[in-house]
Design a protein around this motif. Structure first.
Motif, mmCIF file in Angstrom:
data_model
loop_
_atom_site.group_PDB
_atom_site.id
_atom_site.type_symbol
_atom_site.label_atom_id
_atom_site.label_comp_id
_atom_site.label_asym_id
_atom_site.label_seq_id
_atom_site.Cartn_x
_atom_site.Cartn_y
_atom_site.Cartn_z
ATOM 1 N N LYS A 127 -21.568 10.021 -9.112
ATOM 2 C CA LYS A 127 -21.411 8.690 -9.483
ATOM 3 C C LYS A 127 -20.011 8.302 -9.311
ATOM 4 O O LYS A 127 -19.143 9.185 -8.749
ATOM 5 N N GLU A 128 -19.556 6.986 -9.490
ATOM 6 C CA GLU A 128 -18.298 6.784 -9.142
ATOM 7 C C GLU A 128 -17.288 7.334 -9.874
ATOM 8 O O GLU A 128 -16.220 7.873 -9.358
ATOM 9 N N ASP A 129 -17.478 7.461 -11.331
ATOM 10 C CA ASP A 129 -16.615 8.203 -12.083
ATOM 11 C C ASP A 129 -16.423 9.694 -11.701
ATOM 12 O O ASP A 129 -15.561 10.254 -12.579
ATOM 13 N N ALA A 130 -17.161 10.395 -10.986
ATOM 14 C CA ALA A 130 -17.121 11.669 -10.580
ATOM 15 C C ALA A 130 -16.309 11.991 -9.480
ATOM 16 O O ALA A 130 -16.557 13.009 -8.824
ATOM 17 N N ILE A 131 -15.961 10.741 -8.749
ATOM 18 C CA ILE A 131 -14.984 10.753 -7.555
ATOM 19 C C ILE A 131 -13.484 10.633 -7.884
ATOM 20 O O ILE A 131 -13.226 9.503 -8.125
ATOM 21 N N PHE A 132 -12.659 11.572 -7.566
ATOM 22 C CA PHE A 132 -11.406 11.278 -7.787
ATOM 23 C C PHE A 132 -10.649 11.425 -6.429
ATOM 24 O O PHE A 132 -10.565 12.271 -5.777
ATOM 25 N N MET A 133 -10.118 10.241 -5.989
ATOM 26 C CA MET A 133 -9.235 10.278 -5.000
ATOM 27 C C MET A 133 -7.721 9.777 -5.070
ATOM 28 O O MET A 133 -7.405 8.675 -5.270
ATOM 29 N N PRO A 134 -6.899 10.841 -5.005
ATOM 30 C CA PRO A 134 -5.576 10.782 -5.337
ATOM 31 C C PRO A 134 -4.901 9.640 -4.282
ATOM 32 O O PRO A 134 -5.137 9.718 -3.368
ATOM 33 N N LEU A 135 -3.968 9.061 -5.181
ATOM 34 C CA LEU A 135 -2.957 8.164 -4.264
ATOM 35 C C LEU A 135 -1.479 8.738 -4.144
ATOM 36 O O LEU A 135 -1.223 9.535 -4.695
ATOM 37 N N GLY A 136 -0.889 8.415 -3.064
ATOM 38 C CA GLY A 136 0.365 8.728 -2.890
ATOM 39 C C GLY A 136 1.460 7.985 -3.577
ATOM 40 O O GLY A 136 1.174 6.962 -4.132
ATOM 41 N N GLU A 166 -5.823 -1.395 -3.704
ATOM 42 C CA GLU A 166 -7.082 -2.183 -3.640
ATOM 43 C C GLU A 166 -8.145 -2.105 -2.845
ATOM 44 O O GLU A 166 -9.208 -2.697 -3.300
ATOM 45 N N SER A 167 -7.951 -1.310 -1.865
ATOM 46 C CA SER A 167 -9.288 -0.934 -1.105
ATOM 47 C C SER A 167 -9.946 0.177 -1.494
ATOM 48 O O SER A 167 -10.979 0.566 -0.944
ATOM 49 N N LYS A 168 -9.383 0.863 -2.545
ATOM 50 C CA LYS A 168 -9.969 2.428 -2.898
ATOM 51 C C LYS A 168 -11.252 2.051 -3.388
ATOM 52 O O LYS A 168 -12.312 3.061 -3.069
ATOM 53 N N GLN A 169 -11.659 1.244 -4.220
ATOM 54 C CA GLN A 169 -13.026 1.051 -4.950
ATOM 55 C C GLN A 169 -14.044 0.573 -3.922
ATOM 56 O O GLN A 169 -15.199 1.414 -4.143
ATOM 57 N N LYS A 170 -13.605 -0.004 -2.968
ATOM 58 C CA LYS A 170 -14.581 -0.223 -1.901
ATOM 59 C C LYS A 170 -15.073 0.960 -0.999
ATOM 60 O O LYS A 170 -16.075 1.095 -0.680
ATOM 61 N N LEU A 171 -14.134 1.689 -0.640
ATOM 62 C CA LEU A 171 -14.116 2.946 0.005
ATOM 63 C C LEU A 171 -15.103 4.064 -0.790
ATOM 64 O O LEU A 171 -15.819 4.633 -0.349
#
Length: 602
Positions: free
Chosen positions: A72-81, A52-57
């Motif tokens: 841009k936002e959709d060019a950033i991939f931040m994987p989750l565990g 839930e805090s990923k978008q803010k980061l």
């Protein structure tokens, strides 16, 4: 009959791939992995946050990423565990490969917040290192070497006789010696071909640096072990920071970095300067040499030899900043140890000719916040006068300026405790412009508002000036007709001594003239590092080689005319060393060494 599937002969179309030429198709359509992924970077060191805090980061990170390129936002991939917590890294795609490279250079090592520092690498670098076999597929824990106690690098401080050491380079050997009061020096070590160019002590005597084709080597300890290798190939000059934490190296020839170099990266390729961390022996940042101002050819079409300004990078007293000047344009101040540009921008100062940091942390009256100061000067530009300024760092605030007129040149001289900075101002003394005259503008840095005292009783040209270390007295040498260019016959000079007058309380009085010694050939001033004693000498002359020793705190009777001055001047002795080219005090102020080198006379 046209061929069909039913009537094809066995040989029809049986050419092998080796016989067919696919080169044009490969050139146009083959996917090249490095060219396809070179717009991607990996950002490590990120906070680990819930989904839930990923978008803010991502939005917070985006501001920093877009400071060096476009993404841009959709060019950033931040994987989750597995527990829906981010893994602390992200893949980012930039618009162009150039922007991705810029991100690795400018964002790597920069803070995201107080607890997190970014590590930025190109995605293709990871693939390249893996392909070259540098990364093992199987994890192996690092091997830790057993602790071995290192030798004390300042061991000589424990000498029971309180002796100092000196190094001497003669022929192809370098020796280190104990200095002894009455007897000949005692040799500690002597090594043949220890250096290929010269040797240089670090400011506090911890290291002895030797110069080699492959770089610089630092030596120390009782057995003179090699402490570090600094692999700057064909290095010509070095400069330590005041506290020996950092080292600047420079080579005339741009650096060529091999792909398998274990220390240097491709960032250093083509550069001339490198700033090093002495403790680790690792490079912090590299730079190219600025184009030097002035014509490249003389009137006859011959190339003009230009002297490189040295040191090109100047250190603040506490080693938190290092700065470099672009002649006539700006000063770039970098924060250490990360070597990032202060406020991400250079300080624009039109026409700037020179600058000098205060040699100690300044203590201005009424200023309680931390600051470092540097003094700079600019020449006359159009209808604007020449100017001297004091700038405070990190605020970049100009805290004092002084306008100057009809200026030919200026030199900046800080007192060792940053109590004063003297600006030696040269002006034409006549309409013919064949000779110069000098006045001194002394900024009293510690006093409120930084008042300026002008010493303008000097009718001749000041060719040398030096403050007393840890004191408030100074010596200057003047020449009646100092030529603008060097001449075969040195001019007759005068040596003048100045000190403050006595005042009530702790304040420092105005600077007053003590005495002038005329009809000399002196051209250099060497104060004892402890103050009080000074040697005024004639160097690089075949006609005169005097070394005059003076005491400014003579304990004998004081002349009546000097009763109100804070000095008692006494001539102690005159020594002679024919052809003397160099003079050096020992750190304690007890001994003076003079030497004559044929190379300096050549």
């Amino acid at each position: 009959m046209s061929p069909s599937f039913d009537n094809l002969t066995e040989d029809y179309g049986s050419e092998s791939e080796e016989e067919l030429d696919f080169s044009d198709l490969r050139q146009n359509y083959e996917v090249r992995m490095e060219e396809g992924l070179d717009t991607f970077v990996i950002i490590d060191g990120l906070p680990k946050v819930p989904q839930e805090s990923k978008q803010k980061l991502v939005k917070f990170l985006l501001k920093k990423l877009n400071s060096v390129g476009k993404t841009k936002e959709d060019a950033i991939f931040m994987p989750l565990g597995e527990n829906n917590i981010s893994e602390g890294f992200a893949f980012v795609e930039y618009a162009t490969p150039k922007q991705a490279v810029e991100a690795t250079k400018k964002l790597h090592g920069t803070p995201l917040d107080k607890k997190h520092t970014l590590a930025v690498n190109k995605l293709t670098d990871i693939d390249r290192y893996g392909r070259e076999g540098r990364v093992d597929d199987e994890y192996h824990p690092p091997r830790l070497d057993e602790f071995t106690e290192r030798e004390h690098l300042r061991w000589w401080l424990g000498d029971p006789n309180g002796r100092d050491q000196f190094a001497m380079h003669r022929a192809e050997s370098v020796g280190v010696f104990w200095n002894k009061k009455k007897d000949n020096p005692e040799m500690i070590i002597d090594r043949h071909s220890w250096t290929e160019m010269f040797v240089q002590w670090s400011p506090l005597g911890t290291y002895l640096a030797t110069m080699h084709a492959r770089g610089v080597q630092l030596w120390g300890g009782p057995t003179w072990q090699r402490i570090h290798r600094i692999p700057h190939p064909v290095c010509n000059l070095i400069d330590f920071s005041p506290g020996e934490k950092y080292l600047t190296t420079w080579s005339f020839k741009p650096i060529e970095v091999a792909e398998d170099d274990p220390v240097l990266s491709m960032d250093e390729d083509g550069k001339n300067y490198i700033i090093w961390d002495v403790a680790t022996g690792k490079p912090l940042r590299s730079f190219q040499t600025h184009d030097l101002p002035g014509p490249t050819e003389d009137e006859n079409g011959q190339p003009v030899k230009k002297k490189i300004p040295w040191p090109a990078f100047k250190w603040s007293a506490d080693e938190k900043y290092v700065a470099r000047m672009l002649d006539g344009q700006s000063i770039s101040v970098y924060e250490l140890p990360k070597m990032v540009l202060l406020d991400k921008t250079s300080i624009k100062i039109e026409g700037i000719r020179d600058f000098e940091w205060s040699p100690a942390t300044p203590q201005r009256e009424g200023v309680k916040s931390y600051e470092q100061l540097f003094c700079f000067w600019t020449p006359e530009i159009g209808s604007n006068p020449a100017k001297v300024g004091l700038m405070s760092i990190p605020s970049k605030e100009v805290v004092r300026t002084r306008n100057l007129f009809s200026v030919i040149d200026a030199k900046l001289h800080w007192q060792s405790q940053a109590n004063y900075v003297c600006v030696k101002v040269d002006r034409h003394s006549s309409k013919s412009k064949k000779s110069l005259a000098t006045n001194l503008e002394i900024f009293r840095v510690r006093e409120k508002g930084v008042p300026v005292e002008v010493v303008d009783l000097i009718k001749d040209t000041v060719i040398n000036f030096a403050w007393e270390p840890r004191g408030d007295r100074f010596v200057l040498i003047t020449a009646a007709e100092a030529p603008l260019v060097p001449t075969a016959v040195p001019p007759k000079t005068s040596v003048s001594f100045f000190c403050p007058e006595k005042t009530k309380g702790a304040s420092v009085g105005n600077f007053k003239h003590i005495r002038t010694i005329d009809r000399k050939n002196s051209n250099t001033i060497y104060w004892s590092p402890k103050g009080r004693f000074v040697v005024v000498a004639t160097l690089l002359s075949q006609q005169s080689s005097d070394l005059d020793f003076w005491d400014l705190d003579y304990e004998g009777e004081k002349p009546e005319a000097e009763k109100d001055l804070t000095a008692n001047l006494q001539h102690m002795n005159t020594a002679d060393h024919y052809g003397v080219t160099e003079i050096e005090w020992d750190p304690t102020g007890r001994y003076v060494a003079s030497s004559a080198s044929v190379w300096k006379h050549a």
